[in-house]
Design a protein around this motif. Structure first.
Motif, short mmCIF file in Angstrom:
data_model
loop_
_atom_site.label_atom_id
_atom_site.label_comp_id
_atom_site.label_asym_id
_atom_site.label_seq_id
_atom_site.Cartn_x
_atom_site.Cartn_y
_atom_site.Cartn_z
N ASP A 85 44.83 -22.32 30.48
CA ASP A 85 43.38 -22.46 30.56
C ASP A 85 42.98 -23.89 30.91
N LEU A 86 43.66 -24.86 30.28
CA LEU A 86 43.27 -26.26 30.41
C LEU A 86 43.93 -26.96 31.58
N ALA A 87 44.85 -26.29 32.26
CA ALA A 87 45.58 -26.92 33.36
C ALA A 87 44.65 -27.42 34.48
N PRO A 88 43.65 -26.63 34.96
CA PRO A 88 42.78 -27.15 36.03
C PRO A 88 42.02 -28.41 35.61
N LEU A 89 41.53 -28.45 34.38
CA LEU A 89 40.82 -29.63 33.89
C LEU A 89 41.76 -30.83 33.85
N ALA A 90 42.97 -30.62 33.34
CA ALA A 90 43.93 -31.72 33.24
C ALA A 90 44.34 -32.24 34.62
N ARG A 91 44.52 -31.34 35.56
CA ARG A 91 44.90 -31.77 36.91
C ARG A 91 43.82 -32.66 37.52
N GLU A 92 42.57 -32.27 37.32
CA GLU A 92 41.47 -33.06 37.88
C GLU A 92 41.36 -34.42 37.19
N ALA A 93 41.54 -34.44 35.88
CA ALA A 93 41.34 -35.67 35.11
C ALA A 93 42.56 -36.58 35.12
N LEU A 94 43.75 -35.98 35.11
CA LEU A 94 44.99 -36.73 34.88
C LEU A 94 45.98 -36.65 36.03
N GLY A 95 45.71 -35.78 36.99
CA GLY A 95 46.58 -35.66 38.14
C GLY A 95 47.75 -34.72 37.96
N ARG A 96 47.85 -34.08 36.81
CA ARG A 96 48.94 -33.12 36.57
C ARG A 96 48.56 -32.19 35.44
N ALA A 97 49.23 -31.04 35.40
CA ALA A 97 48.99 -30.08 34.32
C ALA A 97 49.68 -30.57 33.04
N PRO A 98 49.17 -30.19 31.89
CA PRO A 98 49.82 -30.60 30.64
C PRO A 98 51.12 -29.84 30.40
N ALA A 99 52.09 -30.51 29.79
CA ALA A 99 53.33 -29.84 29.39
C ALA A 99 53.10 -29.03 28.12
N ALA A 100 52.17 -29.50 27.29
CA ALA A 100 51.85 -28.79 26.05
C ALA A 100 50.42 -29.11 25.65
N VAL A 101 49.80 -28.18 24.92
CA VAL A 101 48.42 -28.33 24.47
C VAL A 101 48.36 -28.00 22.98
N THR A 102 47.65 -28.84 22.22
CA THR A 102 47.46 -28.60 20.79
C THR A 102 45.99 -28.73 20.45
N ARG A 103 45.44 -27.71 19.80
CA ARG A 103 44.05 -27.82 19.34
C ARG A 103 44.07 -28.55 18.00
N LEU A 104 43.36 -29.67 17.92
CA LEU A 104 43.37 -30.48 16.72
C LEU A 104 42.45 -29.88 15.66
N ARG A 105 42.80 -30.08 14.41
CA ARG A 105 42.05 -29.50 13.30
C ARG A 105 40.74 -30.24 13.09
N GLY A 106 39.82 -29.58 12.42
CA GLY A 106 38.60 -30.23 11.95
C GLY A 106 37.38 -30.00 12.79
N GLY A 107 37.55 -29.69 14.06
CA GLY A 107 36.38 -29.51 14.92
C GLY A 107 35.62 -28.24 14.57
#
Length: 329
Positions: free
Chosen positions: A12-34
């Motif tokens: 899901d987050l790969a397109p956003l990461a590619r635009e912002a960071l130039g590559r897809a993420p290797a891993a994604v973690t949703r942080l607690r508390g939000g």
């Protein structure tokens, strides 16, 4: 049993990461508390990382909310409020995670999103627990940050984005807005808890008594609005970096300091300033505790997962409300 929410995945987050960071993420973690937005760590295959903020109904456990920006205490969530606050803090030289990309058209997700620097030093809350001595440096620097915010003043009060555009908020003064919300919170909690129901009239009368003591004030200063140690990250250089900044507003500094006192405990000594109005502090202290009962109980009506922690917040603040009322008798 309530079905757990389906949060975003790496794909899901790969397109956003590619635009912002130039590559897809290797891993994604949703942080607690939000509870109002999704906060995801995007780990790249080169060892770097960034943080994605995602604002969507699926990420907001408070459910449909009144988004009337004229109310200083309206639901503080959304990319617009975030960008306005980020720009203002950056202009003032107040450290907050650097903005890497903002998806203002929701092109890369079915939601508005931003990608920011990943400040990996951990929160000030964790540092206070693990090494109180080391925490003194960022605490002292945070006191300086509070001074910068305090010096940024306005003739009007309300959310920073509203004041900056010259619009008028709801209400006539900071203290009136706080008192009105406190009375509303009393009624809401009284419907849920017999202990408050039994003293509802006395609590409302106490709010009005405290409100009547306050002398008018012509200016408001910039406040974070919810500045606990969990909303302060520590950089590698020991600088405090403010997060969860969407609630940035012009308001009485006493509102900020009541929350600081509550959340920092003994460490507040390094943040204390001697020129606060004690009458405002007394009203705001009672109102803050009331809201920290009403808000968590409201959140528990939904499917927020960290239920025991939220119940503990509501119960501890309810005890404090009853103690303040008893002490005033």
């Amino acid at each position: 049993m309530t079905t757990a929410r389906a949060h975003l995945t790496r794909d899901d987050l790969a397109p956003l990461a590619r635009e912002a960071l130039g590559r897809a993420p290797a891993a994604v973690t949703r942080l607690r508390g939000g509870s109002k937005k999704g906060v995801y760590r995007l780990a790249l295959d080169n060892g770097r990382s960034a943080i994605a903020y995602v604002w969507s109904p699926e990420e907001d456990y408070w459910g449909p909310a009144d988004a009337d920006i004229r109310d200083p205490f309206a639901h503080a969530s959304g990319l617009g409020l975030f960008l306005s606050a980020h720009d203002l803090l950056t202009e003032l030289g107040v450290r907050t995670p650097r903005l890497l990309f903002a998806d203002e058209d929701a092109e890369h997700l079915p939601a508005y999103a931003a990608v920011v620097e990943d400040v990996r030093g951990g929160s000030l809350e964790l540092l206070l627990r693990s090494d109180p001595g080391a925490a003194r440096v960022p605490l002292a620097r945070l006191a300086g940050t509070l001074g910068v915010l305090r010096e940024c003043v306005s003739a009007g009060y309300g959310k920073a984005a509203l004041v900056e555009e010259g619009s008028k908020p709801i209400g006539n003064s900071c203290e009136q807005v706080v008192a009105d919300r406190a009375v509303h919170d009393i009624a809401e909690v009284a419907d849920r808890d017999p202990r408050v129901r039994a003293v509802r009239g006395a609590l409302a009368e106490r709010v009005h008594q405290l409100y009547d003591r306050i002398e008018p004030r012509e200016r408001a200063s910039l406040v974070h609005g919810e500045l606990g140690p969990d909303h302060v990250l520590v950089t590698e250089d020991g600088d405090p970096a403010l997060i969860d900044i969407e609630g940035l507003m012009y308001f009485d500094a006493e509102w900020e300091h009541v929350f600081l006192q509550l959340r920092f405990g003994p460490a507040y000594d390094l943040l204390h300033t001697g020129d606060l109005d004690e009458d405002r502090m007394e009203l705001y202290r009672l109102a803050m505790h009331l809201n920290l009962v009403a808000g968590p109980l409201r959140l528990l009506d939904g499917d927020f997962p960290e239920r025991a922690h939220m119940q503990e917040i509501a119960e501890s603040n309810l005890r404090r409300v009853l103690s303040l009322l008893s002490g005033a008798s």
